[in-house]
Scaffold this motif. Sequence first.
Motif, PDB file in Angstrom:
ATOM      1  N   GLU A   9       0.748  -1.189  -0.019  1.00 12.27           N
ATOM      2  CA  GLU A   9      -0.118   0.135  -0.062  1.00 12.27           C
ATOM      3  C   GLU A   9       1.065   1.316  -0.089  1.00 12.27           C
ATOM      4  OE1 GLU A   9      -2.583   2.833  -0.039  1.00 12.27           O
ATOM      5  OE2 GLU A   9      -1.288   3.104   1.600  1.00 12.27           O
ATOM      6  N   PRO A  10       0.818   2.080  -0.949  1.00 10.67           N
ATOM      7  CA  PRO A  10       1.928   3.280  -1.140  1.00 10.67           C
ATOM      8  C   PRO A  10       2.038   4.190   0.036  1.00 10.67           C
ATOM      9  CG  PRO A  10       0.069   3.549  -2.425  1.00 10.67           C
ATOM     10  CD  PRO A  10      -0.206   2.029  -2.075  1.00 10.67           C
ATOM     11  N   HIS A  11       0.905   4.441   0.589  1.00  6.76           N
ATOM     12  CA  HIS A  11       0.824   5.312   1.728  1.00  6.76           C
ATOM     13  C   HIS A  11       1.394   4.762   3.029  1.00  6.76           C
ATOM     14  CE1 HIS A  11      -1.906   7.456  -0.767  1.00  6.76           C
ATOM     15  NE2 HIS A  11      -1.299   8.504  -0.293  1.00  6.76           N
ATOM     16  N   VAL A  12       1.307   3.391   3.184  1.00  8.60           N
ATOM     17  CA  VAL A  12       1.991   2.771   4.029  1.00  8.60           C
ATOM     18  C   VAL A  12       3.449   2.689   4.133  1.00  8.60           C
ATOM     19  CG1 VAL A  12       2.094   0.515   5.231  1.00  8.60           C
ATOM     20  CG2 VAL A  12      -0.165   1.333   4.769  1.00  8.60           C
ATOM     21  N   VAL A  13       3.785   2.450   2.810  1.00 10.08           N
ATOM     22  CA  VAL A  13       5.128   2.563   2.430  1.00 10.08           C
ATOM     23  C   VAL A  13       5.909   3.946   2.799  1.00 10.08           C
ATOM     24  CG1 VAL A  13       7.130   2.359   0.620  1.00 10.08           C
ATOM     25  CG2 VAL A  13       5.307   0.784   0.697  1.00 10.08           C
ATOM     26  N   LEU A  14       5.365   5.242   2.078  1.00 11.88           N
ATOM     27  CA  LEU A  14       5.916   6.369   2.538  1.00 11.88           C
ATOM     28  C   LEU A  14       5.683   6.892   3.851  1.00 11.88           C
ATOM     29  CD1 LEU A  14       4.917   8.066  -0.957  1.00 11.88           C
ATOM     30  CD2 LEU A  14       7.001   7.214  -0.330  1.00 11.88           C
ATOM     31  N   TYR A  15       4.761   6.622   4.672  1.00  9.27           N
ATOM     32  CA  TYR A  15       4.605   6.990   6.159  1.00  9.27           C
ATOM     33  C   TYR A  15       4.989   6.063   6.851  1.00  9.27           C
ATOM     34  CZ  TYR A  15       2.064  11.101   4.271  1.00  9.27           C
ATOM     35  OH  TYR A  15       1.621  12.200   3.576  1.00  9.27           O
ATOM     36  N   LEU A  16       4.954   4.940   6.794  1.00  7.67           N
ATOM     37  CA  LEU A  16       5.336   3.858   8.010  1.00  7.67           C
ATOM     38  C   LEU A  16       6.785   3.633   7.829  1.00  7.67           C
ATOM     39  CD1 LEU A  16       4.625   2.386  10.369  1.00  7.67           C
ATOM     40  CD2 LEU A  16       3.911   0.506   8.587  1.00  7.67           C
ATOM     41  N   PHE A  17       7.446   3.172   6.656  1.00  9.43           N
ATOM     42  CA  PHE A  17       8.718   2.507   6.363  1.00  9.43           C
ATOM     43  C   PHE A  17       9.662   3.411   5.932  1.00  9.43           C
ATOM     44  CE2 PHE A  17       5.905  -1.231   5.297  1.00  9.43           C
ATOM     45  CZ  PHE A  17       6.373  -2.213   6.062  1.00  9.43           C
ATOM     46  N   VAL A  18       9.559   4.469   4.996  1.00 11.77           N
ATOM     47  CA  VAL A  18      10.267   5.457   4.708  1.00 11.77           C
ATOM     48  C   VAL A  18      10.991   6.182   5.889  1.00 11.77           C
ATOM     49  CG1 VAL A  18      10.920   7.453   3.491  1.00 11.77           C
ATOM     50  CG2 VAL A  18       9.698   5.354   2.577  1.00 11.77           C
ATOM     51  N   PRO A  19       9.983   6.760   6.886  1.00  5.77           N
ATOM     52  CA  PRO A  19      11.034   7.594   7.784  1.00  5.77           C
ATOM     53  C   PRO A  19      11.670   6.882   8.677  1.00  5.77           C
ATOM     54  CG  PRO A  19       8.376   8.008   7.690  1.00  5.77           C
ATOM     55  CD  PRO A  19       8.614   6.777   6.941  1.00  5.77           C
ATOM     56  N   LEU A  20      11.407   5.398   9.163  1.00  5.48           N
ATOM     57  CA  LEU A  20      11.966   4.677  10.056  1.00  5.48           C
ATOM     58  C   LEU A  20      13.420   4.201   9.401  1.00  5.48           C
ATOM     59  CD1 LEU A  20      11.891   3.005  12.642  1.00  5.48           C
ATOM     60  CD2 LEU A  20      11.195   1.148  11.404  1.00  5.48           C
ATOM     61  N   LEU A  21      13.146   4.008   7.911  1.00  3.62           N
ATOM     62  CA  LEU A  21      14.484   3.513   7.558  1.00  3.62           C
ATOM     63  C   LEU A  21      15.537   4.657   7.135  1.00  3.62           C
ATOM     64  CD1 LEU A  21      12.796   1.009   4.831  1.00  3.62           C
ATOM     65  CD2 LEU A  21      13.881   0.462   7.100  1.00  3.62           C
ATOM     66  N   VAL A  22      14.961   5.834   6.556  1.00  6.15           N
ATOM     67  CA  VAL A  22      15.688   6.940   6.387  1.00  6.15           C
ATOM     68  C   VAL A  22      16.457   7.488   7.868  1.00  6.15           C
ATOM     69  CG1 VAL A  22      15.934   9.398   5.772  1.00  6.15           C
ATOM     70  CG2 VAL A  22      14.689   7.747   4.318  1.00  6.15           C
ATOM     71  N   TYR A  76       9.292  10.214  12.754  1.00  8.85           N
ATOM     72  CA  TYR A  76       7.917  10.428  11.976  1.00  8.85           C
ATOM     73  C   TYR A  76       7.160  11.611  12.117  1.00  8.85           C
ATOM     74  CZ  TYR A  76       7.787   5.374  11.807  1.00  8.85           C
ATOM     75  OH  TYR A  76       7.865   3.730  11.415  1.00  8.85           O
ATOM     76  N   GLY A  77       7.664  12.539  13.120  1.00  7.25           N
ATOM     77  CA  GLY A  77       6.992  14.019  13.424  1.00  7.25           C
ATOM     78  C   GLY A  77       7.616  14.934  12.255  1.00  7.25           C
ATOM     79  N   SER A  78       8.826  14.708  11.839  1.00  6.94           N
ATOM     80  CA  SER A  78       9.544  15.472  11.155  1.00  6.94           C
ATOM     81  C   SER A  78       9.003  15.332   9.484  1.00  6.94           C
ATOM     82  CB  SER A  78      11.009  15.385  11.102  1.00  6.94           C
ATOM     83  OG  SER A  78      11.483  14.002  10.830  1.00  6.94           O
ATOM     84  N   PHE A  79       8.843  13.791   9.338  1.00  8.71           N
ATOM     85  CA  PHE A  79       8.410  13.435   7.965  1.00  8.71           C
ATOM     86  C   PHE A  79       6.845  13.943   7.834  1.00  8.71           C
ATOM     87  CE2 PHE A  79       6.274  10.938   4.786  1.00  8.71           C
ATOM     88  CZ  PHE A  79       7.095  10.751   4.048  1.00  8.71           C
ATOM     89  N   VAL A  80       6.052  13.757   8.734  1.00  3.62           N
ATOM     90  CA  VAL A  80       4.746  14.384   8.811  1.00  3.62           C
ATOM     91  C   VAL A  80       4.530  15.784   8.659  1.00  3.62           C
ATOM     92  CG1 VAL A  80       2.361  14.362   9.867  1.00  3.62           C
ATOM     93  CG2 VAL A  80       3.747  12.382   9.884  1.00  3.62           C
ATOM     94  N   LEU A  81       5.146  16.429   9.654  1.00  3.65           N
ATOM     95  CA  LEU A  81       5.204  17.804   9.572  1.00  3.65           C
ATOM     96  C   LEU A  81       5.437  18.601   7.972  1.00  3.65           C
ATOM     97  CD1 LEU A  81       4.699  20.659  11.087  1.00  3.65           C
ATOM     98  CD2 LEU A  81       6.935  20.573  11.880  1.00  3.65           C
ATOM     99  N   ALA A  82       6.817  17.753   7.463  1.00  3.07           N
ATOM    100  CA  ALA A  82       7.091  18.566   6.486  1.00  3.07           C
ATOM    101  C   ALA A  82       6.415  18.273   5.325  1.00  3.07           C
ATOM    102  CB  ALA A  82       8.465  17.734   6.013  1.00  3.07           C
ATOM    103  N   GLU A  83       5.744  16.988   5.091  1.00  2.44           N
ATOM    104  CA  GLU A  83       4.657  16.654   4.173  1.00  2.44           C
ATOM    105  C   GLU A  83       3.554  17.590   4.417  1.00  2.44           C
ATOM    106  OE1 GLU A  83       4.676  14.539   1.551  1.00  2.44           O
ATOM    107  OE2 GLU A  83       6.846  14.083   1.909  1.00  2.44           O
ATOM    108  N   GLU A  84       3.195  17.856   5.511  1.00  5.26           N
ATOM    109  CA  GLU A  84       1.927  18.866   5.562  1.00  5.26           C
ATOM    110  C   GLU A  84       2.176  20.343   5.189  1.00  5.26           C
ATOM    111  OE1 GLU A  84      -1.502  18.311   6.726  1.00  5.26           O
ATOM    112  OE2 GLU A  84      -0.828  16.081   6.735  1.00  5.26           O
ATOM    113  N   LEU A  85       3.514  20.485   5.431  1.00  6.69           N
ATOM    114  CA  LEU A  85       3.770  22.043   4.765  1.00  6.69           C
ATOM    115  C   LEU A  85       4.345  21.924   3.489  1.00  6.69           C
ATOM    116  CD1 LEU A  85       6.100  22.965   8.016  1.00  6.69           C
ATOM    117  CD2 LEU A  85       3.749  23.900   7.360  1.00  6.69           C
ATOM    118  N   VAL A 123      13.597  14.211   7.296  1.00  9.23           N
ATOM    119  CA  VAL A 123      13.914  13.058   8.080  1.00  9.23           C
ATOM    120  C   VAL A 123      15.427  13.272   8.289  1.00  9.23           C
ATOM    121  CG1 VAL A 123      13.997  10.784   8.744  1.00  9.23           C
ATOM    122  CG2 VAL A 123      11.793  11.865   8.017  1.00  9.23           C
ATOM    123  N   PHE A 124      16.001  13.074   7.081  1.00  9.80           N
ATOM    124  CA  PHE A 124      17.636  13.124   6.941  1.00  9.80           C
ATOM    125  C   PHE A 124      18.237  14.269   7.636  1.00  9.80           C
ATOM    126  CE2 PHE A 124      21.190  14.657   4.397  1.00  9.80           C
ATOM    127  CZ  PHE A 124      21.932  13.591   4.548  1.00  9.80           C
TER     128      PHE A 124
END
Length: 411
Positions: free
Chosen positions: A64-77, A238-247, A255-256
């Motif tokens: 599921e693409p949103h699961v990949v980007l919002y669950l896996f990507v922040p953790l792995l990065v 997760y907070g940095s990823f979500v906040l940046a995406e919301e902005l 996240v990096f």
Amino acid sequence: MTGYESIPSLVIFAVLGWVALNTIFFFSHRWRLFSDITWILLLGLTYGAVSAMPDSNLPDLVLEPHVVLYLFVPLLVFSSTQCICLFHFRHVLLPASLAGSLGILISMLVIATAIHWLLEVPLMPALLFGVIISATDPLAISALFKDNQSVTENQKLLIEGESILNDGFVVTVASILSLVIFSGVEFDLASSSLSLVSHVVGALVVGVVLGRGARWLLTLLHERHYTLTTNITLALAYGSFVLAEELHFSGILAVFAAALAYGYKPYQDDANHLAHQEIWEYLDYVANALLFFLLGSSVFTLLSLEMLSAVNILLSILLLFSARLISLWLILPALRIESEKLSRLDFWLLNFSGARGAVSIALILMLPADFSYKPLFLTMAISMVLFSLIVYPVITKRILAQTNSTKESAS
């Protein structure tokens, strides 16, 4: 089946998964043909093939693409970046940034030109596919670098840093092109360039502010127990990823930047810092295992049989290799580490570390369902991902073995 009845099945599935992970870990380190990640991908492919059979009662597992980007990507990065010391990373910041931006643009143009002329895909969708499939995932390759004396720290930093930066750049450029293609917004180079810069700068500012804020909070609490630091860093990722995406900034770059800003000067205490690292290593391992298993299990569901032709597969493999090779070769004179040009080993390691991964698949899955070129793009992307994740580690292993034998002969 009710929710309560499905819980035992989920538990059984999880137990079998852990047993399979241990088995894969044992045999992959004994045979050393592929990395753990590649074996897990092959296991996912096997599961997907069996579940696709008519008489199979296995559930379909699809990315599921949103699961990949919002669950896996922040953790792995965050997991990859927090291991990078900013003091050392500055030596490879310029080549990593060039390869992760200008190199991506060249790769995008090579791929777009080829499918525009050969497959008659319109230019803007061709550019969109070109940039999406240029995102790299070094996981299957970087596992081969551990404890390998022929790979220097700068080489590892260059490969990992360039991959994270190019993922953020790809997501940003793909968002701009998607807006132009699907929203009817007229393309303007000046405004698009300004939007790109604002996405990057805004993401970096968000990441640095949150990263330093998390560090300040720990200092204020006068506590660095591994439970506390793990909780804060998970919230930071997760907070940095979500906040940046919301902005409307790049979440990956945020996240990096947050991970670099948080860990630019590692704590010197031993027990808590070691425990914190081990927890993050385990989270990273489990997330990678689940992501690549899902990627493999999704292949037979996502592939379009109409688009699965020998011509499309061959073209995909040729573009996979040639696009990155051409882009790195063109910018090679500008790629320097501490004023020294990249060696032949640096060049080929950087080239074959460019395996494609789940980010590209997720970005294509997020395209509108009625987009006529989506089945073609998915089929080509899956061909590139599977080939690069299975073949590139073998090539890289041969390069490293040859380098080691050359050094031993010289000594």
